[in-house]
Scaffold this active site. Structure first.
Site, short mmCIF file in Angstrom:
data_model
loop_
_atom_site.label_atom_id
_atom_site.label_comp_id
_atom_site.label_asym_id
_atom_site.label_seq_id
_atom_site.Cartn_x
_atom_site.Cartn_y
_atom_site.Cartn_z
CG LEU A 145 -10.74 -22.43 -45.73
CD1 LEU A 145 -11.71 -23.22 -44.75
CD2 LEU A 145 -10.36 -22.97 -47.23
N GLY A 166 -15.80 -16.88 -44.48
CA GLY A 166 -16.98 -16.91 -43.28
C GLY A 166 -17.67 -15.35 -43.24
NE ARG A 186 -21.28 -16.67 -31.96
CZ ARG A 186 -20.36 -18.20 -31.58
NH1 ARG A 186 -20.45 -19.29 -32.95
NH2 ARG A 186 -19.37 -18.07 -30.51
N GLY A 244 -19.39 -24.65 -46.21
CA GLY A 244 -18.52 -25.64 -44.82
C GLY A 244 -17.58 -25.15 -45.30
N GLY A 293 -15.01 -28.80 -32.43
CA GLY A 293 -15.06 -30.29 -33.35
C GLY A 293 -13.87 -30.95 -32.25
#
Ligand code: UD1
Ligand code: CA
Length: 450
Positions: free
Chosen positions: A10, A13, A17, A82, A141
């Site tokens: 993945l 993104g 930042r 997400g 997480g």
């Protein structure tokens, strides 16, 4: 790997930042983009298929993926909703029956062995999660374990104070059995405050379906994710330590290892010596017994057996330094080849050309390779001698054993064994200084009187 495995990376993104025009996964550690590190690990883990999920219009990311893993499939996640949503962009990978390993493009230090161990977790469970215990768990997480069983991963935003105290965190790498992957990922609903689909919810979904989840643990050094430039530098420091250790283990002496910056693909032979403060960019091979002296910068260069480079040398892409050849201080070489035993010991620019075996390039020699429009080549024959401070205006050839007189500007080929001198003749005027002084004195005298 036993069962067929597909690895899905993945990488959609942007990484706000990072504060950058460059997508996060193209930032580099060890001279190599983050995504390239991830793909190399996926390849060496023996993935049967590789897929990468990228953001819309990210041709730059797609190009890097094609370069490292030409067989990889590329999927585009249209909206950034997400990690589970990103995985669904590649949902055709989830219909193949292959076991799935999900990796994040921003987690570059994961090793192939760890991926294999994680996959082995699927022997006992439908979901296998990689955990770690970070020094600072903020932002990660948490793995919720009840009665010895992994029951959920709680994202920090959704976690209770008690959950935030859990030290075992989600590394982001996850294996899903081929049988259940599609069902689980589809079931990940919009069950959180951020209106995002969290892949980490796969564990709770599996539990609801009566399927088991397993956890494996990895050291933080291996699974740290990069979200900002500070973490980028931290990951690079970890990688540098790994690369230096493996260079030394394969027989290279790094006199002061902490001062040597390596690229992920730097290759050393045995008994190579690297002095303090040397930088290796991508694509460097140093053969046995070569020495790289302090403050040198090398990139895309091949240094053969027993050659010496530096101190203060710069080797740019396309450089080949032959066996036993020497390139000394303040010498820059680009797209040029030095034959066996050839030398340029000080202050030279050698661009686009070749230096024959045993040839000697004097201090201050410049290969004038660029006419402002095009680049041209300079070829120097075996055992030729180029006197100091010569400009060789390319295209030009200096023959075998030929000499170029110091201070020459050479614009025409020099035949084998010939001497070429191209400078104005020296004029000597005897007693000239004494005359000059006498004249000046006379003028000064007249001036005072007037
Ligand atoms: C994620 C995990 C968290 C874990 C941490 C480890 C989720 C919801 N959270 O958090 O449990 O502890 O990684 O580093 O999975 N991406 C997309 N599309 C999206 C969102 C993300 O492709 O819509 C990609 C990003 O490019 C990145 C990866 O997924 O490579 C992780 O996304 P990121 O936003 O960095 O997740 P974290 O907040 O770090
Ligand atoms: Ca992250």
């Amino acid at each position: 790997m036993a069962a067929k495995t597909a690895i899905v990376v993945l990488a959609a993104g942007e990484g706000t930042r990072m504060v950058s025009a460059v997508p996060k996964v193209l930032h580099r550690v060890g001279g190599r983009p983050l995504i390239a590190h991830v793909l190399e690990a996926a390849k060496s883990a023996g993935a049967d298929k590789i897929a990468v999920v990228i953001g819309p219009g990210r041709d730059d990311v797609a190009a890097e993926v094609k370069r490292i893993a030409p067989g990889a499939r590329i999927f585009v996640q249209r909206e950034r909703r997400g990690t589970a949503h990103a995985l669904l962009a590649a949902h055709t990978m989830l219909t193949t029956g292959h076991d799935i390993i999900v990796m994040f493009g921003d987690t570059p230090l994961v090793r192939a062995e760890t991926l294999r161990a994680l996959r082995d977790g699927l022997n006992e469970a439908a979901v296998s999660v990689l955990g770690f215990r970070p020094a600072n768990p903020a932002g990660y997480g948490r793995l919720v374990i009840a009665n010895g069983r992994l029951t959920a991963i709680r994202e920090e935003r959704e976690s209770s104070e008690a959950e935030r105290a859990i030290t075992l965190c989600n590394a982001g790498v996850m294996a899903l059995s081929g049988k259940h992957a599609l069902d689980i990922v589809r079931a990940i609903g919009n069950r959180n405050t951020k209106q995002e689909f969290y892949l980490s919810d796969a564990v709770a979904i599996a539990a609801e379906k009566g399927l088991a989840a397993a956890a494996r643990e990895a050291p933080e050094e291996e699974v740290m994710g990069i979200n900002d430039r500070k973490q980028l530098a931290e990951a690079d420091a970890i990688l540098q330590k790994r690369l230096r250790e493996s260079a030394m283990a394969s027989g290279a002496t790094l006199v002061a290892p902490d001062t040597v910056y390596l690229a992920a693909d730097t290759k050393f032979g045995r008994d190579v010596t690297v002095e303090p403060y040397v930088v290796f960019g991508p694509g460097v091979v140093i053969e046995d017994k070569a020495t790289i002296r302090s403050f040198s910068h090398l990139e895309g260069a091949h240094v053969a057996v027993g050659a010496t480079v530096g101190p203060f040398a710069r080797l740019r892409p396309g450089t080949v330094i032959g066996e036993g050849a020497r390139v000394g201080n303040f010498v820059e070489v680009k797209a040029a080849k030095f034959g066996k035993g050839a030398k340029a010991n000080h202050l030279a620019y050698i661009g686009d050309g070749s230096v024959g075996e045993g040839a000697n390039i004097g201090a201050g020699t410049i290969f004038c390779n660029y006419d402002g429009i095009e680049k041209h080549r300079t070829e120097i024959g075996k055992d030729a001698f180029i006197g100091s401070n010569s400009s060789l205006v390319a295209p030009v050839k200096i023959g075998e054993g030929a000499y170029v007189g110091t201070g020459s500007v050479i614009v025409k080929d020099v035949p084998d064994g010939a001497l070429a001198v191209a400078r104005t003749r020296q004029v000597v005027k005897k007693g000239w200084v004494k005359k000059l002084r006498a004249i000046k004195k006379l003028r000064a005298h007249k001036g005072k009187k007037g």
